[in-house]
Each structure stands twice: as structure tokens, then as C-alpha cells.
Design an enzyme around this catalytic site. Structure first.
Site, PDB file in Angstrom:
ATOM      1  N   ASP A 199       0.869  -1.178   0.000  1.00 47.20           N
ATOM      2  CA  ASP A 199       0.000   0.000   0.000  1.00 47.20           C
ATOM      3  C   ASP A 199       0.903   1.224   0.000  1.00 47.20           C
ATOM      4  O   ASP A 199       2.118   1.120  -0.146  1.00 47.20           O
ATOM      5  CB  ASP A 199      -0.950  -0.009   1.203  1.00 47.20           C
ATOM      6  CG  ASP A 199      -2.295   0.623   0.875  1.00 47.20           C
ATOM      7  OD1 ASP A 199      -2.319   1.834   0.580  1.00 47.20           O
ATOM      8  OD2 ASP A 199      -3.312  -0.083   0.901  1.00 47.20           O
ATOM      9  N   HIS A 244      -2.674   3.215  -4.568  1.00 43.73           N
ATOM     10  CA  HIS A 244      -2.149   2.737  -3.286  1.00 43.73           C
ATOM     11  C   HIS A 244      -0.754   2.145  -3.464  1.00 43.73           C
ATOM     12  O   HIS A 244      -0.464   1.042  -2.983  1.00 43.73           O
ATOM     13  CB  HIS A 244      -3.095   1.705  -2.677  1.00 43.73           C
ATOM     14  CG  HIS A 244      -4.344   2.289  -2.080  1.00 43.73           C
ATOM     15  ND1 HIS A 244      -4.342   3.065  -0.945  1.00 43.73           N
ATOM     16  CD2 HIS A 244      -5.633   2.224  -2.488  1.00 43.73           C
ATOM     17  CE1 HIS A 244      -5.583   3.445  -0.670  1.00 43.73           C
ATOM     18  NE2 HIS A 244      -6.382   2.956  -1.597  1.00 43.73           N
ATOM     19  N   GLU A 282      -9.910   3.263  -5.234  1.00 39.89           N
ATOM     20  CA  GLU A 282      -9.580   4.635  -4.825  1.00 39.89           C
ATOM     21  C   GLU A 282      -8.460   5.264  -5.666  1.00 39.89           C
ATOM     22  O   GLU A 282      -7.531   5.868  -5.128  1.00 39.89           O
ATOM     23  CB  GLU A 282      -9.219   4.654  -3.331  1.00 39.89           C
ATOM     24  CG  GLU A 282     -10.375   4.229  -2.452  1.00 39.89           C
ATOM     25  CD  GLU A 282     -10.048   4.234  -0.962  1.00 39.89           C
ATOM     26  OE1 GLU A 282     -10.961   4.483  -0.167  1.00 39.89           O
ATOM     27  OE2 GLU A 282      -8.890   3.988  -0.588  1.00 39.89           O
ATOM     28  N   TRP A 293      -8.357  -3.429   8.651  1.00 33.18           N
ATOM     29  CA  TRP A 293      -7.388  -2.421   8.201  1.00 33.18           C
ATOM     30  C   TRP A 293      -6.693  -1.855   9.418  1.00 33.18           C
ATOM     31  O   TRP A 293      -7.279  -1.743  10.499  1.00 33.18           O
ATOM     32  CB  TRP A 293      -8.101  -1.330   7.403  1.00 33.18           C
ATOM     33  CG  TRP A 293      -8.845  -1.878   6.218  1.00 33.18           C
ATOM     34  CD1 TRP A 293     -10.191  -2.025   6.100  1.00 33.18           C
ATOM     35  CD2 TRP A 293      -8.272  -2.372   5.011  1.00 33.18           C
ATOM     36  NE1 TRP A 293     -10.502  -2.593   4.881  1.00 33.18           N
ATOM     37  CE2 TRP A 293      -9.336  -2.817   4.187  1.00 33.18           C
ATOM     38  CE3 TRP A 293      -6.969  -2.485   4.539  1.00 33.18           C
ATOM     39  CZ2 TRP A 293      -9.132  -3.366   2.922  1.00 33.18           C
ATOM     40  CZ3 TRP A 293      -6.771  -3.032   3.280  1.00 33.18           C
ATOM     41  CH2 TRP A 293      -7.842  -3.454   2.484  1.00 33.18           C
ATOM     42  N   GLU A 314      -4.668   1.185   9.899  1.00 34.58           N
ATOM     43  CA  GLU A 314      -4.178   2.548  10.082  1.00 34.58           C
ATOM     44  C   GLU A 314      -4.046   2.885  11.568  1.00 34.58           C
ATOM     45  O   GLU A 314      -3.091   3.544  11.990  1.00 34.58           O
ATOM     46  CB  GLU A 314      -5.129   3.543   9.423  1.00 34.58           C
ATOM     47  CG  GLU A 314      -5.062   3.569   7.907  1.00 34.58           C
ATOM     48  CD  GLU A 314      -6.089   2.668   7.262  1.00 34.58           C
ATOM     49  OE1 GLU A 314      -6.455   2.916   6.102  1.00 34.58           O
ATOM     50  OE2 GLU A 314      -6.524   1.700   7.919  1.00 34.58           O
TER      51      GLU A 314
END
Length: 653
Positions: A215, A290, A355, A496, A498
């Protein structure tokens, strides 16, 4: 696929609104049922008697059956770890079927590839299945029939009997893809934790590990031909003390020290370990977006040429992406995928595809020339062309391409599979077009969302997906016909990372929601019940305790809600909880509730100012967080409000 900062508030409010429509909570027995298997089997019939696995028990497997032998070794190792038993494994059917655990093949086609029949009698245990995967899942059910101590280690010999109730179980999964995603790009997780995570999947009869390896914030896979991917792309500057979406980029001369990567030897070890648990590893190599970690290493693959650094936190919009007008981009990606194919024997390679901000493509002469040469009318069609080119490469090597539902835009590649995350609509469209679909919508399947009151939970990305919401997930939409529904091949939960930096936090966000997701993929909807699931979770939590899993106890949080009171001078308060039959205790004086505090039995009318606190107790112990609300008695209570000035409809918000 990944909720971005600009969407967090929207998602949070939408999630909270959706959570108001949660399954009805009904009283349940304080103790779970004797048969407590998750995911719920198709059929389980209790029979008289029990069987004790003891030192004189032996395991038999079909002669010269290496796959069954692997399941037998797994069973023996687990029993040794939990109960200190050293059981021999022998080939062939036993002459005397007494005090024996029999693993054997079945010719029952109705069980499919992963179905099994588990029979426990006072004399013997037998597990029959057409394939080794079914034998393995029969072993998982066997362990859930044992006491919770079976999930621990080093039980003193004889301290806890390895006792199972007599039963006959016939079982098979509803969907062939039952998965969990773990994002190792945003935060790196060790090889040892990955193996533990795979064991967690196996425990819940999940068969797919979706490994998010690349990513913007990190490239985690060693590629021999491109060493800078890990020398540069696997490391970023340490900004962990700052919010994910407010981290300044790497400064000139600053050394990147945070990160890590998996060597190809690591990957082979993990893939082999997964295979021993009958789990397929699906790697995700993100493209065309990404990819900033890759561009930091090889900036010539972008439209601008860089330079770039690996971002230490959130990036939005994601404008710096691979340049599809540059032939070198495809040389690079095909070289990378060649090594990926060598490492991962599974059928599917996931390429992301989500995205992608196409602003730079619109300005890039190479991209515009590519569009003209290929007769493409828009940048969306350029992305579709990109995906089709990669798909042709993978198909020629016997692999299937999968991507997030954005790959539908501009036209879906001929043989691609779709993972639908932005709701169910993309998956419905793909299924109607006869493409395989894995459903994983954010509103049910994103485990980086909060599962309780955010003020009491470790940090998440936003949103609200409690256990009840995950359990309500139905992966096959009613909008599809029976024939179209066959193209929904699976359901998947996604973690995910983050905001998830440690194994303990990863476990907290995964458990207990993984149990609800497992049942959504395995058990037929007509056989599922939220109330029954809660009862079975009583034993499941005890297993988690024995495993030492850092699971969330959010379902024990009491929700205190106001309602109209019969006394106009006061307010009625209701107290609810998602857990099994909750014993809610409360106080009105601001002190923390105790096991002997008043029990909540129905709506509570409060007429004086008070600080109300409530908690759930079992066995005299507080099971979760203490909830608190403040009530202020004032002169307007019970009065009908009147507006002195009429509002204008245009301002009725």
C-alpha cells in the site's frame, strides 16, 4: 476498501443510525448450552453417554493417506498441548473400534469438499469426510465439544478430563470463501503473529487469509528482481505519536526506521503453515493506486517521475499512482507478479484497484497517448484497460484476478472476480454479469470500525459495527435470483490497520466479531438465530480466555436510554445489553455498581438529579465497562414546549 478521513464523520453517524436497528435482545440462560459449536452446524443430535480421550486412546487414519495423516498429527499435537496426552497414530481401520479416534474418507458427495460427519459414542469417535479439509473441520468441532481447557496449554495430567458428549453432527459450509483480511502494510505484524492469526481463522472454520501486503505506507514482500521495494519501500519515518491523518512527510536527511517486510522464505513458511490449517493465502498487490511505497523506490513508474517518500500516515486523495502510459510500468508489475505467483499457489491474486485518483493521468502525455492509441474515451476506461492487461497476464499463468468493486468502472475484465466493499451494489452488478463475488461491505465487515462506545474503545478509524451488526450480515442479497446468487462465493471480514499497531489491538478488533462473520459464511440463514448465537458465545468466550486472546468485551456495555415516564416530573431509563442474559446492576449516587447493587428489572423512573451507573455481572464479577449517564431534574420536565416564533420550513433542519 479503506475509509478515508474525509468520510469518517459521515460513516460514524451512518453507523450509529444503523445500529439502532439491532437484533432483539431476549432473556437467555446464564450458562451456555452443552453443545456450543461456532459456526453452527447443519445438524447436531445429542445422544446418551460420553467419551473420554485418555492415555490409551489412539488415532487411526486411512492407509497411505498423507493429507489425513496431516490432520491426525494436528489432532495429536493439540491434545498433547492441552492435556499432555501422547496418542499414537496408526494406519488402517482398527480391528477393535474401542477407545479410538477414527479419521476416514467418505464417498458422500452431498457433503461437498469441506463437509464432514462427526460421531461420538461411548466406545469411539469417528470423523468422516470426502476430503481432508472436511476431516480438519470435524477436528475443530471435536475441540469445541471438549472443555474450554482444550484451548489452553499445559493442563496438569488428569486435572481436567478430555470428555466429550455423545453426539452425531452432519455439517458442511454454505459458502466456499470464508475469509479474513489483515492489513500488514499500514502496520507490520511479525511472522509469529501471522501464524497465530491463521490458527484463529482455523478455529472458526475460515479457509481464506487475504494478506494485504502493499500500500502507500509500506511494501512488505521481498521481490528479488527489485530489492529497493523492501530496502526503501518497507520503511517510513516514525510519526506514531501523531494522528494518522496529520503526519508530516519525511524531511530531507531524515532516516526511515519504522516498518519491516517478509522474506520469500518467510512467505513460504507462512503459506505452508496456512495449508496445514486448510487455509488458502490470497496476496494483495495494489495497483494502479495505493502504491506510493513502490514509487518511493522506483519513481520512474509514476506520471511525474517523483521524487517520493513513503508516507508515514494518511494520504488523500491518492494522486500519485502507476503510469499506465509507460511500458516500463507493466514490465515491473509483470516481473513482480511472476515472483508472487511462484510464492502463492492459490488460484486468486488480488490487485486492489480501488480509490484511484486519475488527475495525473489527465495531465500525463504518455497516458493520453495510450488512451488515443487504444481508442479509450475516458480515464475510467484507461483503468479498465490497465486491469484487463494485468488479467491477461495472470490468466495466461493459470491465475484469477480479483479486485475491489472499483474495477467495475469502465468495464469489468472478462474473467475477474469482484470484492464488494462500498455496499452490496457492486457485488450485485457483478453477480448479475456472472462474475464471482465476495461480499465484504463496510457496514457489516470492516473490523477497524468501533464495536462499542468510542469514548471507551481503543482508537478505530470511525464507524460503528458491533457484534450484533456483523451477525445480521446476509452475504447473498435478496435482489438476486437463485441462479445469480450462486455467484456470491463468499463473505469476508477486513481488519485495516491505520489505527491498529500491535497484535493485542489487532486481536481486540477481530474478536469476537470473527465468530459472527464465520457463522455468516458457514451456516444457512434459516438455521441462524442471534439469541442462540449469544448462548453459544458463552463457551466461546471461555475458549478465548484459555487462548489468552485480547478480545473486546464491548457486548457487555450497558446502553442507558431515556423514555417517557409515567411521572411527568421525571424520566424513564431503559438499560439494555448485547450479551447473553445480562445481570445488570446499577447505582443512582455516582458510585460504581457492585454485584450486590440493585438489579435492573425494567424501566427505571428517575425524578431527582442523579448520576446513573450500570454494569453487567456474572459470578459476582463485573464483565465489561461501567456505563454512566447524568440526569438533571429541571423545571421544564414534563412540560409541553411551545415556540414563541414559528420556524420557517427552509430552516427545519
Amino acid at each position: 476498501m479503506k475509509a478515508k478521513s474525509s468520510l469518517v464523520l459521515l460513516i460514524l453517524f451512518a453507523g450509529l443510525a444503523a445500529a439502532c436497528v439491532s437484533p432483539r435482545i431476549v432473556p437467555l440462560p446464564a450458562k451456555g448450552p452443552e453443545i456450543s459449536i461456532i459456526p453452527k452446524p447443519v445438524s447436531a443430535v445429542r445422544q446418551p453417554g460420553s467419551f473420554v480421550i485418555a492415555a490409551n486412546t489412539r488415532i487411526t487414519i486411512p492407509a497411505a493417506d498423507l493429507e489425513a495423516e496431516g490432520v491426525g498429527r494436528y489432532l495429536a499435537e493439540r491434545l498433547h498441548s492441552a492435556f499432555g496426552l501422547d496418542l499414537p497414530i496408526t494406519d488402517g481401520a482398527p480391528v477393535e473400534p474401542q477407545q479410538v479416534i477414527i479419521l476416514r474418507r467418505s464417498d458422500r458427495q452431498d457433503l461437498g469438499r469441506e463437509g464432514y460427519v462427526l460421531s461420538v459414542t461411548p466406545a469411539a469417535i469417528s470423523i468422516e469426510a470426502p476430503e481432508a479439509g472436511g476431516l480438519f473441520y470435524g477436528v475443530q468441532s471435536l475441540f469445541q465439544l471438549l472443555p474450554p481447557e482444550a484451548y489452553g496449554r499445559a493442563v496438569a495430567a488428569g486435572a481436567v478430563p478430555a470428555l466429550l458428549p455423545c453426539i452425531r453432527i452432519e455439517d458442511k459450509p454454505r459458502l466456499p470463501w470464508r475469509g479474513m483480511l489483515l492489513d500488514c502494510s499500514r502496520h507490520f505484524f511479525s511472522k509469529e503473529f501471522i501464524k497465530s492469526y491463521l490458527d484463529y481463522l482455523a478455529m472458526h472454520k475460515m479457509n481464506t487469509f487475504h494478506w494485504h501486503l502493499t500500500d502507500d505506507q509500506g511494501w512488505r514482500l521481498e521481490i528479488k528482481k527489485y530489492p529497493l521495494l523492501t530496502e526503501v519501500g518497507a520503511w517510513r519515518v516514525d510519526r506514531e505519536d501523531k494522528n494518522w491523518n496529520s503526519r508530516p512527510p519525511q524531511a530531507a536527511g531524515e532516516k526511515a526506521t519504522l516498518g519491516g517486510y517478509y522474506t520469500q522464505a518467510d512467505v513460504r513458511e507462512i503459506v505452508a503453515f496456512a495449508a496445514s490449517r486448510h487455509i488458502t493465502v490470497v496476496p494483495e498487490i495494489e495497483m494502479p493506486g495505493h502504491c506510493l511505497a513502490a514509487l518511493a523506490a522506483y519513481p520512474q513508474l509514476s506520471c511525474s517521475g517523483g521524487p517520493f517518500t513513503v508516507p508515514p500516515g494518511g494520504v488523500w486523495p491518492i494522486k500519485d499512482v502507476y503510469c499506465p502510459g509507460n511500458d516500463e510500468t507493466f514490465d515491473f508489475l509483470q516481473d513482480v507478479l511472476t515472483e508472487v505467483i511462484e510464492l502463492f499457489p492459490g488460484q486468486v491474486i488480488h490487485i486492489g484497484g480501488d480509490e484511484v485518483d486519475k488527475s495525473n493521468w489527465k495531465l500525463c502525455p504518455k497516458c493520453q497517448a495510450r488512451m488515443k492509441a487504444e481508442g479509450l474515451k475516458s480515464e475510467e476506461e484507461l483503468q479498465s484497460w490497465f486491469v484487463r492487461r494485468i488479467e491477461a497476464f495472470l490468466n495466461a499463468r493459470g491465475k484469477t484476478l480479483m479486485g475491489w468493486d472499483e474495477i467495475l468502472e469502465g468495464g469489468l475484465a472478462p474473467n475477474a472476480s469482484v470484492m464488494s466493499w462500498r455496499g452490496m451494489e457492486g457485488g450485485i452488478a457483478a453477480a448479475k454479469a456472472k462474475h464471482a463475488v465476495v461480499m465484504t461491505p463496510t457496514s457489516y465487515c470492516y473490523f477497524d470500525y468501533y464495536q462499542g462506545d468510542p469514548s471507551r474503545e481503543p482508537q478505530g478509524i470511525g464507524g460503528y459495527v458491533p457484534l450484533s451488526k456483523v451477525y445480521a450480515f446476509e452475504p447473498v442479497p435478496a435482489a438476486l435470483t437463485a441462479e445469480e446468487g450462486r455467484f456470491i462465493i463468499g463473505a469476508q471480514g477486513n481488519l485495516w490497520t491505520e489505527f491498529v499497531a500491535t497484535p493485542a489491538h489487532a486481536e481486540y478488533m477481530t474478536f469476537p466479531r470473527i465468530a459472527a462473520m464465520a457463522e455468516a459464511g458457514w451456516s444457512a440463514p434459516e438455521g441462524r438465530s442471534w439469541e442462540d448465537f449469544l448462548a453459544r458465545m458463552v463457551s466461546q468466550f471461555r475458549r478465548y480466555d484459555r487462548l489468552g486472546v485480547s478480545y473486546a468485551r464491548s457486548i457487555y456495555a450497558v446502553k442507558i436510554a431515556p423514555a417517557a415516564a409515567p411521572d411527568p416530573r421525571g424520566l424513564a431509563l431503559t438499560m439494555t445489553c448485547e450479551s447473553f442474559r445480562p445481570d445488570i446492576r446499577y447505582t443512582l449516587d455516582g458510585t460504581s455498581p457492585k454485584a450486590d447493587s440493585p438489579p435492573y428489572t425494567g424501566p427505571l423512573t428517575v425524578t431527582k438529579s442523579a448520576v446513573i451507573k450500570a454494569g453487567v455481572f456474572a459470578g459476582g464479577r463485573l464483565q465489561g465497562p461501567v456505563s454512566e449517564t447524568r440526569f438533571l431534574a429541571h423545571l421544564a420536565l414534563g412540560k409541553t414546549p411551545r415556540l414563541q416564533f414559528a420556524f420557517k420550513p427552509r430552516y427545519d433542519g
